[in-house]
Design an enzyme around this catalytic site. Structure first.
Site, short mmCIF file in Angstrom:
data_model
loop_
_atom_site.label_atom_id
_atom_site.label_comp_id
_atom_site.label_asym_id
_atom_site.label_seq_id
_atom_site.Cartn_x
_atom_site.Cartn_y
_atom_site.Cartn_z
N ALA A 64 2.51 6.77 -0.80
CA ALA A 64 3.08 6.85 -2.33
C ALA A 64 2.62 5.41 -2.69
O ALA A 64 2.30 4.34 -1.96
CB ALA A 64 4.50 6.69 -2.61
N GLY A 107 3.32 9.12 2.27
CA GLY A 107 3.49 10.37 1.29
C GLY A 107 2.03 11.04 1.31
O GLY A 107 2.14 12.33 0.96
N GLU A 110 2.64 13.31 4.25
CA GLU A 110 3.85 14.38 3.72
C GLU A 110 3.00 15.33 2.61
O GLU A 110 3.44 16.67 2.58
CB GLU A 110 4.91 13.49 2.96
CG GLU A 110 5.65 12.60 3.99
CD GLU A 110 6.59 11.93 3.30
OE1 GLU A 110 6.27 11.24 2.30
OE2 GLU A 110 8.06 11.83 3.78
N GLU A 130 6.08 4.03 7.06
CA GLU A 130 6.95 3.68 6.08
C GLU A 130 7.99 2.50 6.66
O GLU A 130 8.51 1.61 6.06
CB GLU A 130 7.98 4.80 5.58
CG GLU A 130 7.37 5.55 4.49
CD GLU A 130 6.53 6.76 5.25
OE1 GLU A 130 6.22 6.65 6.26
OE2 GLU A 130 6.26 7.76 4.50
N1 DAK Z 1 0.05 1.77 -2.54
C1 DAK Z 1 -0.82 1.23 -3.34
N2 DAK Z 1 -2.04 0.53 -3.17
C2 DAK Z 1 -2.58 0.90 -1.71
C3 DAK Z 1 -1.86 1.91 -0.70
C4 DAK Z 1 -0.51 2.35 -1.30
N3 DAK Z 1 0.13 3.25 -0.47
N4 DAK Z 1 -2.59 1.78 0.19
C5 DAK Z 1 -3.52 1.06 0.08
N5 DAK Z 1 -3.65 0.67 -1.09
C6 DAK Z 1 -4.66 -0.30 -1.82
C7 DAK Z 1 -4.57 -1.96 -1.17
O1 DAK Z 1 -3.55 -2.54 -1.81
C8 DAK Z 1 -5.87 -2.13 -1.60
O2 DAK Z 1 -5.83 -2.51 -2.84
P1 DAK Z 1 -6.66 -4.07 -3.34
O3 DAK Z 1 -6.17 -4.96 -2.59
O4 DAK Z 1 -8.11 -3.77 -3.04
O5 DAK Z 1 -6.43 -4.17 -4.78
C9 DAK Z 1 -6.84 -0.94 -1.48
O6 DAK Z 1 -5.91 0.04 -1.60
C10 DAK Z 1 -7.50 -0.98 -0.07
O7 DAK Z 1 -6.59 -1.03 0.83
P2 DAK Z 1 -6.80 -2.08 2.25
O8 DAK Z 1 -7.48 -3.47 1.81
O9 DAK Z 1 -5.49 -2.31 2.80
O10 DAK Z 1 -7.67 -1.11 3.01
P3 DAK Z 1 -7.75 -1.33 4.72
O11 DAK Z 1 -8.83 -0.48 5.13
O12 DAK Z 1 -7.80 -2.69 5.11
O13 DAK Z 1 -6.15 -0.62 5.19
C11 DAK Z 1 -4.68 0.81 5.24
C12 DAK Z 1 -6.11 0.77 4.96
C13 DAK Z 1 -4.46 2.57 4.67
C14 DAK Z 1 -4.30 0.77 6.72
C15 DAK Z 1 -3.90 0.26 4.46
O14 DAK Z 1 -4.40 -0.10 2.95
C16 DAK Z 1 -2.41 0.44 4.35
O15 DAK Z 1 -1.61 -0.01 5.43
N6 DAK Z 1 -1.79 1.07 3.34
C17 DAK Z 1 -0.31 1.31 3.00
C18 DAK Z 1 -0.05 2.54 3.86
C19 DAK Z 1 1.40 2.85 3.73
O16 DAK Z 1 2.40 1.90 4.11
N7 DAK Z 1 1.70 3.92 3.26
C20 DAK Z 1 3.12 4.37 3.07
C21 DAK Z 1 3.50 4.08 1.75
S1 DAK Z 1 5.49 4.42 1.55
C22 DAK Z 1 9.92 9.32 -2.51
C23 DAK Z 1 9.51 9.91 -1.30
C24 DAK Z 1 8.50 9.43 -0.52
C25 DAK Z 1 8.00 8.37 -1.01
C26 DAK Z 1 8.24 7.86 -2.08
C27 DAK Z 1 9.18 8.11 -2.69
N8 DAK Z 1 11.31 9.56 -3.26
C28 DAK Z 1 12.16 10.34 -2.59
C29 DAK Z 1 11.17 9.22 -4.30
C30 DAK Z 1 6.67 7.90 -0.12
C31 DAK Z 1 6.49 6.59 0.46
C32 DAK Z 1 5.36 5.94 0.93
O17 DAK Z 1 4.12 6.78 0.92
#
Ligand code: DAK
Length: 256
Positions: A64, A107, A110, A130
């Protein structure tokens, strides 16, 4: 359709490409809205028999959109339509195949698990990171994952961000097949085309029956399966399928 997804239909297969490449296909609410609107439209469209969801080579989806969530309150999250959009995927009656290359995190993982089958590139990485953000999965990542891989591995993934390679995911029963990175989309489309050529009502009820197995006791599931099985004898396609077998020819499915 807008900018967050790209779509095309060929040979009865609807392909959706998630299109937020700058953020590794982070699932913004707008993207999820477009995705689920498209799924609902194709579910009602006879030209589409099977749906494939993919990202790009680098990322299926990295979760997400953290930017959208960073300053949200609990009430914001509760009132957001986000989770309802995930629930809409579960209501689609046609088969959905996720074609995953690169990151499938949070997400994004998921979303893949909400699909019916997963075809993975050898580069795919699956995880629930997360915990690094001070939260837990909220769109099925503690439930669908645990039902597939069991308690012990699910605990490690949810509590300690253990990520799985494509090969590991295959070993734990999370993906249907792993293919070289050049082939993941073709492999998913090929699987989709094969299913698209099958008897549509049997495909629909087969999906319903398998999904029911995850929701019910064995006895309730067996009863449910039997009722769907009997129902298929009311279809023209059952008559055609069995007649074609006896006449040693290919069946012509009507979806009736
Ligand atoms: N959200 C927003 N931007 C993201 C992103 C994300 N999840 N993942 C990556 N990006 C963006 C980065 O900020 C970066 O943007 P700029 O800095 O270039 O502007 C760009 O994508 C490239 O990412 P990186 O520079 O970080 O790339 P790397 O190759 O170094 O790393 C990575 C790749 C996938 C390991 C890293 O980007 C990373 O750790 N990303 C976050 C992964 C994460 O934590 N995902 C879980 C998110 S929480 C809900 C239910 C469920 C959810 C929400 C609500 N309800 C019940 C309402 C779900 C929640 C989630 O998914």
């Amino acid at each position: 359709m807008g900018q967050w997804i790209l779509t095309e239909v060929t040979d009865g297969v609807g392909l959706i490409r998630l299109n937020n490449p700058k953020a590794l296909n982070a699932l913004t609410p707008e993207l999820m809205r477009e995705l689920t609107d498209q799924l609902a439209a194709w579910d009602a469209d006879d030209q589409v028999r099977v749906i494939v969801i993919t990202g790009n080579e680098k990322a299926f989806a990295a979760g997400a959109d953290i930017r959208t969530m960073a300053t949200a309150s609990a009430v914001d999250m509760l009132l957001s339509a986000y989770i309802d959009l995930f629930d809409r995927i579960d209501r689609v009656r046609k088969p959905i195949i996720a074609a995953v290359s690169g990151w499938a995190l949070g997400g994004g993982f998921e979303l893949a698990m909400a699909c019916d089958m997963i075809v993975a590139s050898e580069t795919a990485v699956f995880g629930q990171p997360e915990i690094n953000l001070g939260i837990i999965p909220g769109a099925g990542g503690t439930q669908r994952l645990t039902r597939t891989v069991g308690k012990y591995l699910a605990m490690e993934m949810v509590l300690n961000d253990r990520r799985l390679t494509a090969e590991e995911a295959a070993r734990f029963g999370l993906v249907n097949r792993v293919v070289p990175k050049e082939e993941y989309l073709d492999a998913a489309l090929d699987l989709a085309r094969q299913i698209a050529r099958r008897a549509p009502i049997a495909v629909r009820l087969g999906k319903e029956a398998v999904k029911f197995a995850l929701e019910s006791t064995l006895q309730a599931g067996l009863q449910h399966e039997r009722r769907l099985f009997y129902l298929l004898f009311a279809t023209e396609d059952q008559k055609e399928g069995m007649q074609a077998f006896l006449e040693k020819r290919k069946p012509q499915w009507k979806g009736r």
